[in-house]
Scaffold this motif. Structure first.
Motif, PDB file in Angstrom:
ATOM      1  N   PRO A 104       0.843  -1.153   0.097  1.00 31.75           N
ATOM      2  CA  PRO A 104       0.169  -0.070  -0.200  1.00 31.75           C
ATOM      3  C   PRO A 104       0.940   1.197   0.075  1.00 31.75           C
ATOM      4  O   PRO A 104       0.213   2.326  -0.231  1.00 31.75           O
ATOM      5  CB  PRO A 104      -0.670  -0.028   1.297  1.00 31.75           C
ATOM      6  CG  PRO A 104      -0.070  -0.849   2.058  1.00 31.75           C
ATOM      7  CD  PRO A 104       0.556  -1.935   1.353  1.00 31.75           C
ATOM      8  N   SER A 105       2.107   1.235   0.283  1.00 31.10           N
ATOM      9  CA  SER A 105       2.971   2.335   0.381  1.00 31.10           C
ATOM     10  C   SER A 105       3.383   2.849  -0.978  1.00 31.10           C
ATOM     11  O   SER A 105       4.113   3.967  -1.382  1.00 31.10           O
ATOM     12  CB  SER A 105       4.074   2.085   1.325  1.00 31.10           C
ATOM     13  OG  SER A 105       5.040   1.215   0.784  1.00 31.10           O
ATOM     14  N   THR A 106       3.261   1.791  -2.086  1.00 35.54           N
ATOM     15  CA  THR A 106       3.904   2.231  -3.498  1.00 35.54           C
ATOM     16  C   THR A 106       2.899   3.301  -4.204  1.00 35.54           C
ATOM     17  O   THR A 106       3.481   4.038  -4.781  1.00 35.54           O
ATOM     18  CB  THR A 106       3.807   1.093  -4.116  1.00 35.54           C
ATOM     19  OG1 THR A 106       2.398   0.366  -4.383  1.00 35.54           O
ATOM     20  CG2 THR A 106       4.886   0.078  -3.530  1.00 35.54           C
ATOM     21  N   SER A 107       1.739   3.583  -3.834  1.00 31.47           N
ATOM     22  CA  SER A 107       0.905   4.302  -4.605  1.00 31.47           C
ATOM     23  C   SER A 107      -0.541   4.589  -3.912  1.00 31.47           C
ATOM     24  O   SER A 107      -0.977   3.688  -2.991  1.00 31.47           O
ATOM     25  CB  SER A 107       0.656   3.975  -6.108  1.00 31.47           C
ATOM     26  OG  SER A 107      -0.302   2.808  -6.131  1.00 31.47           O
ATOM     27  N   MET A 108      -1.325   5.630  -4.234  1.00 30.52           N
ATOM     28  CA  MET A 108      -2.730   5.920  -3.513  1.00 30.52           C
ATOM     29  C   MET A 108      -3.567   4.716  -3.999  1.00 30.52           C
ATOM     30  O   MET A 108      -4.390   4.344  -3.467  1.00 30.52           O
ATOM     31  CB  MET A 108      -3.078   7.236  -4.010  1.00 30.52           C
ATOM     32  CG  MET A 108      -2.553   8.206  -3.188  1.00 30.52           C
ATOM     33  SD  MET A 108      -2.435   8.128  -1.222  1.00 30.52           S
ATOM     34  CE  MET A 108      -4.056   8.269  -0.916  1.00 30.52           C
ATOM     35  N   ALA A 109      -3.347   4.377  -5.536  1.00 27.11           N
ATOM     36  CA  ALA A 109      -4.097   3.337  -6.011  1.00 27.11           C
ATOM     37  C   ALA A 109      -3.938   1.952  -5.206  1.00 27.11           C
ATOM     38  O   ALA A 109      -4.704   1.389  -5.156  1.00 27.11           O
ATOM     39  CB  ALA A 109      -3.795   3.124  -7.498  1.00 27.11           C
ATOM     40  N   ALA A 110      -2.743   1.536  -5.048  1.00 26.36           N
ATOM     41  CA  ALA A 110      -2.384   0.469  -4.133  1.00 26.36           C
ATOM     42  C   ALA A 110      -2.908   0.572  -2.755  1.00 26.36           C
ATOM     43  O   ALA A 110      -3.806  -0.410  -2.307  1.00 26.36           O
ATOM     44  CB  ALA A 110      -0.999   0.323  -4.116  1.00 26.36           C
ATOM     45  N   LEU A 130      -9.829  -1.987  -0.282  1.00 22.14           N
ATOM     46  CA  LEU A 130     -10.936  -2.712  -0.875  1.00 22.14           C
ATOM     47  C   LEU A 130     -11.000  -4.016  -0.665  1.00 22.14           C
ATOM     48  O   LEU A 130     -12.089  -4.788  -0.215  1.00 22.14           O
ATOM     49  CB  LEU A 130     -10.680  -2.375  -2.459  1.00 22.14           C
ATOM     50  CG  LEU A 130     -12.157  -3.052  -3.405  1.00 22.14           C
ATOM     51  CD1 LEU A 130     -13.308  -2.504  -2.764  1.00 22.14           C
ATOM     52  CD2 LEU A 130     -12.062  -2.541  -4.604  1.00 22.14           C
ATOM     53  N   LYS A 131      -9.840  -4.565  -0.881  1.00 23.22           N
ATOM     54  CA  LYS A 131      -9.755  -6.017  -0.573  1.00 23.22           C
ATOM     55  C   LYS A 131      -9.900  -6.644   0.846  1.00 23.22           C
ATOM     56  O   LYS A 131     -10.683  -7.565   1.196  1.00 23.22           O
ATOM     57  CB  LYS A 131      -8.465  -6.724  -1.055  1.00 23.22           C
ATOM     58  CG  LYS A 131      -8.177  -8.240  -0.857  1.00 23.22           C
ATOM     59  CD  LYS A 131      -6.695  -8.724  -1.354  1.00 23.22           C
ATOM     60  CE  LYS A 131      -6.628 -10.252  -1.359  1.00 23.22           C
ATOM     61  NZ  LYS A 131      -5.220 -10.497  -1.744  1.00 23.22           N
ATOM     62  N   ARG A 132      -9.424  -5.628   1.686  1.00 26.82           N
ATOM     63  CA  ARG A 132      -9.748  -6.183   3.135  1.00 26.82           C
ATOM     64  C   ARG A 132     -11.096  -6.046   3.473  1.00 26.82           C
ATOM     65  O   ARG A 132     -11.789  -7.190   4.247  1.00 26.82           O
ATOM     66  CB  ARG A 132      -8.704  -4.969   3.907  1.00 26.82           C
ATOM     67  CG  ARG A 132      -9.017  -5.303   5.487  1.00 26.82           C
ATOM     68  CD  ARG A 132      -8.219  -4.370   6.260  1.00 26.82           C
ATOM     69  NE  ARG A 132      -8.689  -2.886   5.990  1.00 26.82           N
ATOM     70  CZ  ARG A 132      -9.521  -2.270   6.531  1.00 26.82           C
ATOM     71  NH1 ARG A 132     -10.400  -2.879   7.133  1.00 26.82           N
ATOM     72  NH2 ARG A 132     -10.113  -1.048   6.307  1.00 26.82           N
ATOM     73  N   ALA A 192      -4.679  -2.496  -8.280  1.00 25.52           N
ATOM     74  CA  ALA A 192      -4.174  -1.495  -8.837  1.00 25.52           C
ATOM     75  C   ALA A 192      -3.746  -1.398 -10.240  1.00 25.52           C
ATOM     76  O   ALA A 192      -2.885  -0.675 -10.474  1.00 25.52           O
ATOM     77  CB  ALA A 192      -3.034  -0.839  -7.886  1.00 25.52           C
ATOM     78  N   SER A 193      -4.438  -1.974 -10.818  1.00 19.33           N
ATOM     79  CA  SER A 193      -4.151  -1.912 -12.308  1.00 19.33           C
ATOM     80  C   SER A 193      -5.367  -1.856 -13.231  1.00 19.33           C
ATOM     81  O   SER A 193      -6.386  -1.788 -12.748  1.00 19.33           O
ATOM     82  CB  SER A 193      -3.759  -3.485 -12.746  1.00 19.33           C
ATOM     83  OG  SER A 193      -4.724  -4.459 -12.677  1.00 19.33           O
ATOM     84  N   GLY A 194      -5.180  -1.412 -14.391  1.00 18.50           N
ATOM     85  CA  GLY A 194      -6.198  -0.837 -15.277  1.00 18.50           C
ATOM     86  C   GLY A 194      -6.797   0.383 -15.028  1.00 18.50           C
ATOM     87  O   GLY A 194      -5.894   1.266 -14.181  1.00 18.50           O
ATOM     88  N   ALA A 195      -7.777   0.802 -15.451  1.00 13.07           N
ATOM     89  CA  ALA A 195      -8.399   2.012 -15.186  1.00 13.07           C
ATOM     90  C   ALA A 195      -8.744   2.349 -13.600  1.00 13.07           C
ATOM     91  O   ALA A 195      -9.270   1.468 -12.875  1.00 13.07           O
ATOM     92  CB  ALA A 195      -9.762   2.450 -15.750  1.00 13.07           C
ATOM     93  N   HIS A 239      -7.294  11.268  -4.400  1.00 13.74           N
ATOM     94  CA  HIS A 239      -5.909  11.155  -4.371  1.00 13.74           C
ATOM     95  C   HIS A 239      -5.492  10.159  -5.205  1.00 13.74           C
ATOM     96  O   HIS A 239      -4.430  10.111  -6.183  1.00 13.74           O
ATOM     97  CB  HIS A 239      -5.478  10.590  -2.950  1.00 13.74           C
ATOM     98  CG  HIS A 239      -5.690  11.753  -1.830  1.00 13.74           C
ATOM     99  ND1 HIS A 239      -5.056  13.059  -1.578  1.00 13.74           N
ATOM    100  CD2 HIS A 239      -6.635  11.726  -1.058  1.00 13.74           C
ATOM    101  CE1 HIS A 239      -5.882  13.615  -0.824  1.00 13.74           C
ATOM    102  NE2 HIS A 239      -6.693  12.808  -0.051  1.00 13.74           N
ATOM    103  N   VAL A 240      -6.307   9.097  -5.555  1.00 11.59           N
ATOM    104  CA  VAL A 240      -6.081   8.184  -6.472  1.00 11.59           C
ATOM    105  C   VAL A 240      -6.196   8.718  -8.124  1.00 11.59           C
ATOM    106  O   VAL A 240      -5.111   8.312  -8.734  1.00 11.59           O
ATOM    107  CB  VAL A 240      -7.292   6.958  -6.301  1.00 11.59           C
ATOM    108  CG1 VAL A 240      -7.027   5.999  -7.531  1.00 11.59           C
ATOM    109  CG2 VAL A 240      -7.103   6.325  -5.086  1.00 11.59           C
ATOM    110  N   TYR A 241      -6.852   9.443  -8.166  1.00 17.28           N
ATOM    111  CA  TYR A 241      -7.334  10.216  -9.417  1.00 17.28           C
ATOM    112  C   TYR A 241      -5.943  11.001  -9.865  1.00 17.28           C
ATOM    113  O   TYR A 241      -5.555  11.116 -10.962  1.00 17.28           O
ATOM    114  CB  TYR A 241      -8.368  10.728  -9.631  1.00 17.28           C
ATOM    115  CG  TYR A 241      -9.227  10.032 -10.148  1.00 17.28           C
ATOM    116  CD1 TYR A 241      -9.650   9.767 -11.641  1.00 17.28           C
ATOM    117  CD2 TYR A 241     -10.032   9.199  -9.461  1.00 17.28           C
ATOM    118  CE1 TYR A 241     -10.331   8.843 -12.273  1.00 17.28           C
ATOM    119  CE2 TYR A 241     -10.973   8.085 -10.115  1.00 17.28           C
ATOM    120  CZ  TYR A 241     -11.214   7.992 -11.491  1.00 17.28           C
ATOM    121  OH  TYR A 241     -11.890   7.076 -11.981  1.00 17.28           O
TER     122      TYR A 241
END
Length: 308
Positions: free
Chosen positions: A8-14, A20-22, A51-54, A80-82
Motif C-alpha cells: 500500500p505504500s507504493t501508490s494511492m491506487a495500491a 478494498l480487498k480487506r 491497482a491495475s487498469g483504469a 488522491h487516487v485520481y
C-alpha cells in the motif's frame, strides 16, 4: 508486490486496492459477489484490488463504499487516487487550485473545466491523447465534475474568466451540447466575472495557449500556462509577475462584462435553428467600428445625421 500481496505504500491506487480487498474479505464475499452488488465484472474488482487498469469512477467508489460499509474511507481516498494519473506539475497545480482564494483564468480553445457541463466535458476529454478507453474517459469526466463542487462551497474562490471568442464559436459536441454549455456560461455571468476577448483584439501574449493565475491564502501567487499537450507551473515571483501582466492585458482588451454577457446570450441563440447564419451576423456586428466604441466606453456613439 511480494508473495502476491500489494504494497500500500507504493501508490494511492495500491492503498485503495488494499483497503478494498480487506473490506471485501471482512464481508466474506468473493470478487464476483462484490462485482454483482455494484454491477461490474469480477475482473473489474480484481483490477481495482491489484491497482491495475483504469481507476475507479466516483460513482463506482460511492457504490463500493456503501455496500462494504466503509464509512466514507474509499470516497476519501478517491481524489488522491485520481491525481496520480496526472503529471507531477499538474497534480501540484490541482492541489493549489483547490486552496486558492482567487482564480483568474484565460481560456483560448474551450470553456474552462470549472464551468463545463458534463456533456461538454465528455466531448472535450474524448479527443484527448491520454484518454485510451471509455473507462478512462468516464474517470476524467467524474474528476472534472467533482472539482466544480468547490464553486458551491461557503469558501468558494473569487473567479475571473476571460474567454477567447473562438470558445463561443467552436462547436463542441453538437448543437444541443453547445447550447446547454453557453446557457450555463450566461448564468455564470451573474455570479462571477466573465469577459470575452473578441477576434478583433488581435495578437496577444497567450496566443495558442491558456493561462491561470492563482492567489493563495497567504497572498502569494502562482501561474499555470497550458498548451495542447503540456503545461508549466510558475512559482518564482518574477515568472508569475510576467503571467499576471499578460492576464491584465487580456482583460483590458476584452469586452466589458455586460457586453460579454450579451455576446454569450447571442451565441446561445446561434446554437438553435438557423444558428450558423445568426453567428455570422453577430460576428459582423461586433467587428463593425461601433463595436470598438462599445468596448471602450459605456454606450454606442450616435452617428451624425446629414446637415446636423
Amino acid at each position: 508486490m511480494a508473495n502476491g500481496q500489494l504494497d500500500p505504500s507504493t501508490s494511492m491506487a495500491a492503498l485503495f486496492g488494499v483497503h478494498l480487498k480487506r473490506l471485501r474479505e471482512l464481508r466474506g464475499w468473493s470478487q464476483q459477489e462484490l462485482g454483482r452488488k455494484v454491477f461490474v465484472s469480477q475482473s473489474r474488482v480484481a483490477q481495482l484490488e491489484r491497482a491495475s487498469g483504469a481507476r475507479p469512477t466516483l460513482d463506482l467508489t460511492r457504490d463500493l463504499d456503501a455496500v462494504l460499509g466503509a464509512g466514507g474511507l474509499l470516497i476519501d481516498l478517491w481524489p488522491h487516487v485520481y491525481r496520480e494519473s496526472f503529471p507531477d506539475w499538474a497534480r501540484r497545480f490541482m492541489d493549489l487550485a483547490g486552496k486558492a482564494l482567487v482564480i483568474r483564468e484565460y481560456a483560448s480553445q474551450a470553456v474552462p473545466g470549472l464551468l463545463q457541463t458534463e456533456p461538454y466535458a465528455r466531448a472535450v476529454l474524448r479527443v484527448g491523447r491520454t484518454v485510451t478507453n471509455p473507462e478512462v474517459l468516464e474517470e476524467r469526466v467524474a474528476l472534472r465534475m467533482a472539482r466544480q463542487k468547490r464553486l458551491q462551497e461557503s469558501d468558494a474562490p473569487t473567479l475571473h474568466v476571460v474567454l477567447d471568442e473562438s470558445v463561443l464559436a467552436r462547436r463542441v459536441g453538437g448543437e444541443s451540447t453547445m447550447r446547454e454549455q453557453l446557457l450555463r456560461l450566461r448564468r455564470t455571468c451573474d455570479q462571477h466575472s466573465i469577459q470575452v476577448l473578441p477576434f478583433e483584439s488581435g495578437a496577444h501574449p497567450m496566443l495558442g495557449g491558456s493561462l491561470t493565475v492563482l492567489t493563495m491564502p497567504d497572498g502569494s501567487e502562482v501561474a499555470y500556462a497550458e498548451g495542447a499537450d503540456q503545461g508549466q507551473l510558475f512559482e518564482e515571483p518574477g515568472d508569475v509577475a510576467l503571467c499576471v501582466r499578460a492576464y491584465d492585458q487580456l482583460r483590458a482588451d476584452s469586452l466589458p462584462k455586460v457586453m460579454s454577457a450579451r455576446m454569450i446570450s447571442d451565441a446561445v441563440e446561434g446554437y438553435s435553428h438557423g444558428g450558423s447564419d445568426r453567428r455570422a451576423v453577430a460576428r459582423k456586428q461586433l467587428q463593425q467600428p461601433g463595436g470598438r466604441q462599445l468596448r471602450r466606453g459605456c454606450g454606442r456613439v450616435p452617428r451624425r445625421r446629414p446637415g446636423a
